[in-house]
Design an enzyme around this catalytic site. Structure first.
Site, PDB file in Angstrom:
ATOM      1  N   SER A 163     -33.345  26.776  38.281  1.00  0.00           N
ATOM      2  CA  SER A 163     -33.856  25.454  37.964  1.00  0.00           C
ATOM      3  C   SER A 163     -32.716  24.550  37.523  1.00  0.00           C
ATOM      4  O   SER A 163     -31.702  25.023  37.010  1.00  0.00           O
ATOM      5  CB  SER A 163     -34.912  25.553  36.854  1.00  0.00           C
ATOM      6  N   ASP A 164     -32.901  23.267  37.742  1.00  0.00           N
ATOM      7  CA  ASP A 164     -31.920  22.300  37.277  1.00  0.00           C
ATOM      8  C   ASP A 164     -32.634  20.975  37.016  1.00  0.00           C
ATOM      9  O   ASP A 164     -33.655  20.678  37.635  1.00  0.00           O
ATOM     10  CB  ASP A 164     -30.796  22.091  38.290  1.00  0.00           C
ATOM     11  N   GLN A 165     -32.089  20.222  36.089  1.00  0.00           N
ATOM     12  CA  GLN A 165     -32.662  18.925  35.741  1.00  0.00           C
ATOM     13  C   GLN A 165     -31.560  17.885  35.671  1.00  0.00           C
ATOM     14  O   GLN A 165     -30.492  18.132  35.113  1.00  0.00           O
ATOM     15  CB  GLN A 165     -33.371  18.994  34.395  1.00  0.00           C
ATOM     16  N   LYS A 210     -28.257  28.216  42.126  1.00  0.00           N
ATOM     17  CA  LYS A 210     -28.351  29.137  40.995  1.00  0.00           C
ATOM     18  C   LYS A 210     -29.196  30.359  41.374  1.00  0.00           C
ATOM     19  O   LYS A 210     -28.816  31.503  41.092  1.00  0.00           O
ATOM     20  CB  LYS A 210     -28.949  28.443  39.778  1.00  0.00           C
TER      21      LYS A 210
END
Length: 191
Positions: free
Chosen positions: A68-70, A52
């Site tokens: 960011s990623d979760q 991203k």
């Protein structure tokens, strides 16, 4: 100061980054978020956070870009955003009485830097009745949240414990790690 860009359209990440009181823009990254075959939840979160940030950085040379990623990890299985009431109820039933590990990765891409950090948050979900699940889902409607719960809201009532060294990681952007990465990119949040 170089342009700061959040490579996300998430209202949760936008609100968290706003806490740092730095001017920033938010841009949608163009990234396929499908997991690769056999990809572990932590690896998926890291790969997507960096992808991203790189995608938006390619469009804005010279900018400092945060991605960011979760991914919610239930016994090694990635649990995504439910999207619907029915899917959220199924997720919460599966998580009832179990530990879920939220893998939250943040990446910063800037001239001369591509760095990533990951925060792990361990959550113990209490035993949940169908009535409690239904009441919670009707109240919070967490259909756009990995793991079907908003810990910053009524979702906290679903939990027995939260363990993390970066408390905002559970909401979707680990700000302690974000600050450290911004400093590496030459941007001091307290300047």
């Amino acid at each position: 100061m170089p342009q700061l860009i959040l490579a996300s359209t998430s209202r949760y990440r936008h609100e968290l980054l706003s806490r740092l009181r730095l001017p920033f823009d938010a841009m949608a990254p163009d990234v396929d978020e499908t997991a690769l075959p056999g990809e572990a939840p932590a690896a998926l979160a890291e790969r997507l956070a960096l992808a991203k940030a790189r995608d938006v950085a390619a469009r804005f040379p010279g900018a400092i870009v945060i991605g960011s990623d979760q991914v919610a990890d239930l016994a090694g299985e990635a649990i995504g955003k439910p999207g619907t009431h029915a899917a959220a109820a199924v997720q919460l039933r599966r998580m009832s009485g179990r530990e879920v590990v939220f893998q939250t990765a943040v990446a910063v891409v800037a001239p001369g830097l591509a760095a990533i950090e990951r925060a792990e948050v361990r959550v113990r979900v209490r035993e949940l009745s169908d009535a409690a699940i239904e009441a919670y889902l009707r109240a919070d409607q967490p259909y756009d949240c990995a793991g079907s719960a908003k810990v910053e809201s009524l979702g906290i009532a679903l939990l027995d414990a939260v363990e993390s060294d970066d408390p905002t990681a559970l909401v979707g952007l680990p700000l302690i790690r974000t600050c450290a990465l911004l400093r590496r990119a030459g941007l001091e949040p307290l300047a």
